[in-house]
Every structure is written in C-alpha cells, then in structure tokens.
Design an enzyme around this catalytic site. Sequence first.
Site, mmCIF file in Angstrom:
data_model
loop_
_atom_site.group_PDB
_atom_site.id
_atom_site.type_symbol
_atom_site.label_atom_id
_atom_site.label_comp_id
_atom_site.label_asym_id
_atom_site.label_seq_id
_atom_site.Cartn_x
_atom_site.Cartn_y
_atom_site.Cartn_z
ATOM 1 N N GLU A 22 0.821 -1.217 0.000
ATOM 2 C CA GLU A 22 0.000 0.000 0.000
ATOM 3 C C GLU A 22 0.854 1.265 0.000
ATOM 4 O O GLU A 22 2.071 1.210 0.244
ATOM 5 C CB GLU A 22 -0.939 -0.016 1.197
ATOM 6 C CG GLU A 22 -0.218 -0.160 2.522
ATOM 7 C CD GLU A 22 -0.719 0.794 3.565
ATOM 8 O OE1 GLU A 22 -0.996 1.958 3.225
ATOM 9 O OE2 GLU A 22 -0.802 0.378 4.736
ATOM 10 N N LYS A 157 -3.287 -1.515 14.643
ATOM 11 C CA LYS A 157 -2.420 -0.566 15.346
ATOM 12 C C LYS A 157 -2.885 -0.444 16.802
ATOM 13 O O LYS A 157 -4.076 -0.354 17.075
ATOM 14 C CB LYS A 157 -2.459 0.784 14.621
ATOM 15 C CG LYS A 157 -1.650 0.727 13.321
ATOM 16 C CD LYS A 157 -1.679 2.020 12.549
ATOM 17 C CE LYS A 157 -2.911 2.162 11.712
ATOM 18 N NZ LYS A 157 -2.872 1.481 10.420
HETATM 19 N N1 PSU Z 1 0.249 0.447 8.668
HETATM 20 C C1 PSU Z 1 1.277 1.240 9.070
HETATM 21 N N2 PSU Z 1 1.122 2.591 8.899
HETATM 22 C C2 PSU Z 1 0.009 3.140 8.319
HETATM 23 C C3 PSU Z 1 -1.058 2.271 7.881
HETATM 24 C C4 PSU Z 1 -0.880 0.938 8.095
HETATM 25 O O1 PSU Z 1 2.299 0.768 9.600
HETATM 26 O O2 PSU Z 1 -0.077 4.358 8.179
HETATM 27 C C5 PSU Z 1 -2.286 2.885 7.219
HETATM 28 C C6 PSU Z 1 -3.016 1.885 6.320
HETATM 29 O O3 PSU Z 1 -3.130 2.470 5.038
HETATM 30 C C7 PSU Z 1 -4.383 1.735 6.966
HETATM 31 C C8 PSU Z 1 -4.576 3.097 7.565
HETATM 32 O O4 PSU Z 1 -5.383 1.398 6.040
HETATM 33 O O5 PSU Z 1 -3.289 3.319 8.159
HETATM 34 C C9 PSU Z 1 -5.701 3.135 8.563
HETATM 35 O O6 PSU Z 1 -6.305 4.396 8.532
HETATM 36 P P1 PSU Z 1 -7.754 4.624 9.175
HETATM 37 O O7 PSU Z 1 -7.577 4.272 10.627
HETATM 38 O O8 PSU Z 1 -8.040 6.094 8.960
HETATM 39 O O9 PSU Z 1 -8.709 3.752 8.452
#
Ligand code: PSU
Length: 301
Positions: A22, A157
């Site tokens: 990604e 996360k």
């Molecule tokens: N993994 C990481 N860093 C990131 C992400 C994933 O180590 O920044 C990103 C991915 O693109 C994931 C996003 O889809 O964080 C999640 O964002 P949100 O919580 O707004 O859906």
Amino acid sequence: MIDYTDEVADARATNKPIVALESTIISHGLPWPDNLETAKRLEAVVRAAGAVPATIAVLDGRVKIGLNESDLERLATPDSDIQKLSRRDLPHILAQKGHGATTVAATMIMAQKAGIKVFATGGIGGVHRGSQQTFDISADLQELAKSDVAVVCAGPKAILDLSLTLEYLETLGVPVIGYQTDELPAFWSRSSGLKLTSRAETPEEIAAMLSAKWSFGLAGGAVIMNPVPEDDAIAETDISAAIDAALAAADKQAISGKELTPFLLQHMVALTGGDSLKTNIALVLNNARLAANIAVAMAAS
Ligand code: PSU
Ligand code: MN
C-alpha cells in the site's frame, strides 16, 4: 483506468507470485525520508523472497499497480497533493484525475481488480477507542469482508481498541490467522492478551487455508497476524503511556476522521524518541517477507 508496470504485467501474464503493497504508509504513515527508503526496501524484500512487488496508488487519476522510482518519490515527498484514499474517496479522485495514496481498504480493492491475492501492510485499521461515541471504525474492516485478498499485518495498530476490533472481524466473518502465535499481536508489541482461534506455522499452511476459503466460495479476505520480531518489539508496558498521551493530544486538538490515524502515528514517533518508528519499519519489512513467502506457496500449489 489501470496502469501496470512492465514487471507486474509480466508477472500477471506468467502467473508469477505477486505481493501488493500500500501507499498510505508511504505518504501518511511514515516521516520523510524514512518513508521513501522503506518503500524501496519493501520492494527489495519481496523480490529477494521470489515474488514481484506491486505498490499501489492513484496518480493523475490512473490506478497504478506497480510504481517506478519517481512515482515512489512523488508519494513520499512531504506536503505534496497526495490524498489518503479509502473506498469512499475513489470516485472523486478518479473523476478529478487527482493523486492519492491507498489505504488497506483501497489497496485491497485494486489488488482484487489486478488478481493479486496477497498484500502486506504494517497494521490494519480497526475499531478506535471511544468508538461507542465517535463511530470511528476503519473502512479496512468492512473491506476485509468484501475483497478476496489476504492481508499480512503485525496486528491492528495498538492505538485502537483491539478487543472490539477482533469482535468486529468475527461479526464480518473474516478469518484472523495467527502466524506462529495463539495471541493477537499489537503492532509495536508482540502480545495483547487476546486469544486467536486460528494459527498457522508455515506459509504453506496459510496458503492452504486461503485456498480452502476461496475454493469453497467464501468471499472476502483474511488477516494474517504476524508478530513483530522479538528484537524489534517494544513491550506493551513500555508503550502504553505514549499511546495514552497521543490519544489525549488528539482529543485536545479535536482530531477526527481520516486525520486521526496519521496524527497518532506521528505523535507516537515523537513521544517514543523515534523508537516506534524503528519498530514500525521493522514490522512492515517482516510482513512483506511473509507475504512473499505466502504468495510463492500459493503459486506452487
Ligand atoms: N500500517 C502502518 N502505517 C500506516 C497504515 C498501516 O504501519 O499508516 C495505514 C493503512 O493504510 C491503513 C490506515 O489502512 O493506516 C488506517 O487508517 P484509518 O484508521 O483512517 O482507516
Ligand atoms: Mn476512521
């Protein structure tokens, strides 16, 4: 609407293993210049394991499956016009011929269109703490129920509510497979205290589970939970104060919506004196390696 690099086009034509990567992690997840260096290292790790990397983004309204060096630089450059794209953002960016980095959700959509079955990221999005009030639940979870792609991560996360994230995935019927673990890993840490119901010891076992799922017509993705290597991990007890402080800062500054996760990750880097960044880079590289091993096992079976 879709452009493939020659390397990815060739891999598709000859059925070589491919791993999707990604771009939100490049544009919004990691700071400059570590983001560009990591993006390149991720591709190198996938190639070294015998698969072809396909980093995915939207540039000039074109879906790019595979990026060249100048594309990667454009995505990594701070203060560029690169938006963070989830499923709901795609019609706008495509019609306006804009630029965007794809989240787990948007990358899964594009990977499925390209016929790519395995995808590596750092940590998936999930149910945010306090979601009972904010309704903030990442679109990544819904996408896992929709797109037929296996996502390799080091856990949701740890800024999230991990228990509610697991409940939500159960409701959606998404298989959550622990790689050599019985426990949900927590991104920077290897443990969360939350038990998983499915475990695999080898990439081949994971490939067999995925094949069983899809050959039986069970639509949607799966999450492979790959704990960060011991040497790179931060103990849960050592990181929880920083998580609380980052969440408090976000609350104070009323950060919400798509800004929240990038804000929290950025604050964690500052609050841990860079330790969270080192761990984030290590875990995503580790995930790219496992994803490549799974893609190779799937191609061989
Ligand atoms: N993994 C990481 N860093 C990131 C992400 C994933 O180590 O920044 C990103 C991915 O693109 C994931 C996003 O889809 O964080 C999640 O964002 P949100 O919580 O707004 O859906
Ligand atoms: Mn959100």
